[in-house]
Design an enzyme around this catalytic site. Sequence first.
Site, short mmCIF file in Angstrom:
data_model
loop_
_atom_site.label_atom_id
_atom_site.label_comp_id
_atom_site.label_asym_id
_atom_site.label_seq_id
_atom_site.Cartn_x
_atom_site.Cartn_y
_atom_site.Cartn_z
N ASP A 195 39.75 -43.59 13.80
CA ASP A 195 39.31 -44.97 14.01
C ASP A 195 38.59 -45.55 12.81
O ASP A 195 38.38 -46.76 12.73
CB ASP A 195 38.33 -45.02 15.19
C1 BGC Z 1 33.28 -43.69 15.64
C2 BGC Z 1 34.60 -43.16 16.10
C3 BGC Z 1 35.00 -43.89 17.34
C4 BGC Z 1 35.00 -45.39 17.07
C5 BGC Z 1 35.44 -46.21 18.26
C6 BGC Z 1 33.30 -45.18 15.51
O1 BGC Z 1 32.03 -45.66 15.22
O2 BGC Z 1 32.94 -43.09 14.41
O3 BGC Z 1 34.53 -41.76 16.33
O4 BGC Z 1 36.27 -43.46 17.72
O5 BGC Z 1 33.73 -45.79 16.68
O6 BGC Z 1 34.55 -46.21 19.28
C1 NOJ Z 2 36.69 -40.77 18.93
C2 NOJ Z 2 37.68 -41.59 19.67
O1 NOJ Z 2 37.47 -41.47 21.07
C3 NOJ Z 2 39.09 -41.17 19.35
O2 NOJ Z 2 40.00 -42.03 19.99
C4 NOJ Z 2 39.30 -41.15 17.86
O3 NOJ Z 2 40.61 -40.69 17.63
C5 NOJ Z 2 38.30 -40.28 17.17
N1 NOJ Z 2 36.99 -40.73 17.51
C6 NOJ Z 2 38.46 -40.26 15.66
O4 NOJ Z 2 38.07 -41.45 15.08
#
Ligand code: BGC
Ligand code: NOJ
Length: 821
Positions: free
Chosen positions: A492
């Site tokens: 993400d």
């Molecule tokens: C986090 C990710 C997460 C994304 C969406 C980001 O701040 O680092 O792990 O998947 O937010 O919620």
């Molecule tokens: C947590 C999120 O829930 C997941 O969808 C995502 O793939 C990982 N973070 C990596 O960013």
Amino acid sequence: MRYGRFDDENREYVIERPDTPLPWVNYLGCEAYFGLISNTAGGYSFYRDARLRRISRFRYNNAPLDASGRMIYLRHEGERETSDPLFWSPAWQPVRRPLDEYECRHGLGYTVIRSRQGAITSSIRYFVPLGESLEIWDLTLTNIGGRPAHLSVFSAIEFCLWDAWDDLTNYQRNLSTGEVEVEDGVIYHKTEYRERRNHFAYFACSRPLAGFDTQREVFLGPYRGWDSPAAVESGRVSNSIAHGWQPIGAQHVRVDLQPGEDTRIIFLLGYHENPAGEKFDPPGSQTLNKRHLRPVLDHYRQPEKVETAFLALGAYWDGLLSRFQVNTPDEHANRILNLWNGYQMMATFNLSRAASSFESGIGRGIGFRDSSQDLLGFVHLVPERARERLLDLAATQLPNGGAYHQYQPLTKRGNHDIGSGFNDDPLWLILAAAAYLKETGDVRLLDERVPYDGTPGTETALYEHLQRALRFTLDRLGPHGLPLIGRADWNDCLNLNCFSDTPGESFQTTANRDGNVAESVFLAGLFLLASQEMIGIARFHHRLPDVEAFLLAVREMENAVWKAGWDGQWFRRAFDSFGRPVGSQECDEGQIFIEPQGMCVMAGLGIVDGRARAALDSVAARLATSHGILLLQPAYSRYYLHLGEISSYPPGYKENAGIFCHTNPWIMIAETKIGRGDLAFDYYRRINPSLREEISDLHRCEPYVYAQMIAGRDAPSHGEAKNSWLTGSAAWAHVAMTQWILGIRPEYEGLRIDPCIPSSWDGFSARRTFRGRTFQIVVRNPDGVCQGVAEMKVDGVDVPGVVVPADLPEGDHSVEVRLGR
Ligand code: BGC
Ligand code: NOJ
């Protein structure tokens, strides 16, 4: 240092002191009513949706941590020893007075907290009965001293005004809307019931009350906290009725205990919904209709009924977990696989990424890619419910094959609240569908008619949904013929089109580039894996002409990866919006990423020609640490406008070179693809939570469940975990270990048994339920190899190949496998 121990026989984790580094939590409920409960009875509860139907409040960033929750206070009313405090909390919080003995047992769907203060022992068992929307706090008090004890028991819960987000922000309204009713000693929280809600919450007790409070500041006293309520200190509640402000439920019960005597008090916290036409009793009044609820309260006020419900809960978990049990030479693998991993996967099934100690229950609902991946792990536990989940996910898919990033559990409607345009999302649905089909053989799933975006009239067969998901990638290829990344892919935080320089702007919803250049090699790998699954699905569904088309797409994508995605010693990660490689020797920082190494090798790339081995050797050399495998190296030391959130994290945390546990199993699987069972299992052990129990003061999270992240070696706190419980690490670690290392893998024709284990193992055994049959599998490894089935017998008869056929008669079957050269 440890804070507790595993009690494998009783299937519990026993916490031996209350001041764990972080609240160590458990989940109550597995259907519609849920609660988080910590080892000191903190946490909160909700009905179906942690945001929209929140029953009790919780303050995440509070100091002290976890101070509100399921509050119980005990107070001496008579004479007491000079060493006895006037009042204390038997669960330690919120009063935090030292206890003479303390133990918390987190079990399957229940938590028991036992303690002793002087001559008074207390045991509180918390659980949610199957089929009910309530939780039970089952308190037993015993006087083990030599003189009579006169006690007051106070219980308290702080109600949330339903929408947890609004409750946190909209005070100008909310401080005037709170309403309660108290009748026959039951406290009813009915804010907004007068208007559009048909539901209310209640807090009941099996004993007559000496009194109650429902207005928080009356119970606490002005400017006091939950650690020293004025009512508890003085021993007197005020029978306050909340009109606005902060409605709570606080009950006061008096207890007299002779030496050696015990007593049991049952508290019920619950949620009730009335039919729209029967809200009030008498009709036309503003008084809650309690007629449907009363029998439920009467039932659970009886200790023997509570006992029956508790046994039924145990039987439910027995049934689920008995579907897969293993016995390997590694006690940590056994313990986690046989109990906690399955249990954690059910938490991810129930809550996706919605509500944990790190997810507020407000921010996220059911994630499209999250739940699709979780399903890979939990499908064998609850195949029928997995089917429903698949169809729910598909029903939020968009007509162009794309997907909302999440949907709200209560409404099942997709939304863009936490971003859109993650180009990987739809592909995971194919993996999930394939996993379900292989597990169950239920080909009819593919013909189920499912709408797009929840819109009636748009239904097509699920098979068509899956085709559109694949098409979605092909419709979005970039300059190198690789998939465009969109907002981001699985990672993400790799926001290559975001270019945000505005403080606080969300990386997850901002895009300042048109997105026609930045591409993802990881997504290419995922596309290849999904296409292979799609080919399997098409064959299974007798859609042979489709197979040709998928094969063609696979060939072209493979060419694109080899042309632009290979960096010499590993797979590149992406191309940025200027067309420059990300995750390449050419880069100053972020030269190698874990995700494409795992995904591309899982998709079979480079296995024959040695490039897979080269990529995995690079992972071992550059990314592997004793705490797990890092997401990337070198860490980004500063913020890069063109990379986005990934470079917003300080080095070593989260996506910026943290050990993002979710990705580690991809490398384990990749290692089994090239036959390196020793290394695959070594990686498994590095993140197995049970093996990290010894270093709980460093790891800090619960030692019985996986955490999303362990700080990487660039971080000052290398080895410290965060974001436990709701993480795709649970499902992927299970898949890697059971399907690829133990090699017990559902396929369309049957159950494949093709292990890739450590060469030092002399074998293992497993019991696996599959399509109504139960297989007792014994694998022997007399030659000390990692891989290679020399012989397989099913019910004592030699079977060619390594797949146990699916069409054996129902019942139990034995499978004997010999590995060898
Ligand atoms: C986090 C990710 C997460 C994304 C969406 C980001 O701040 O680092 O792990 O998947 O937010 O919620
Ligand atoms: C947590 C999120 O829930 C997941 O969808 C995502 O793939 C990982 N973070 C990596 O960013």
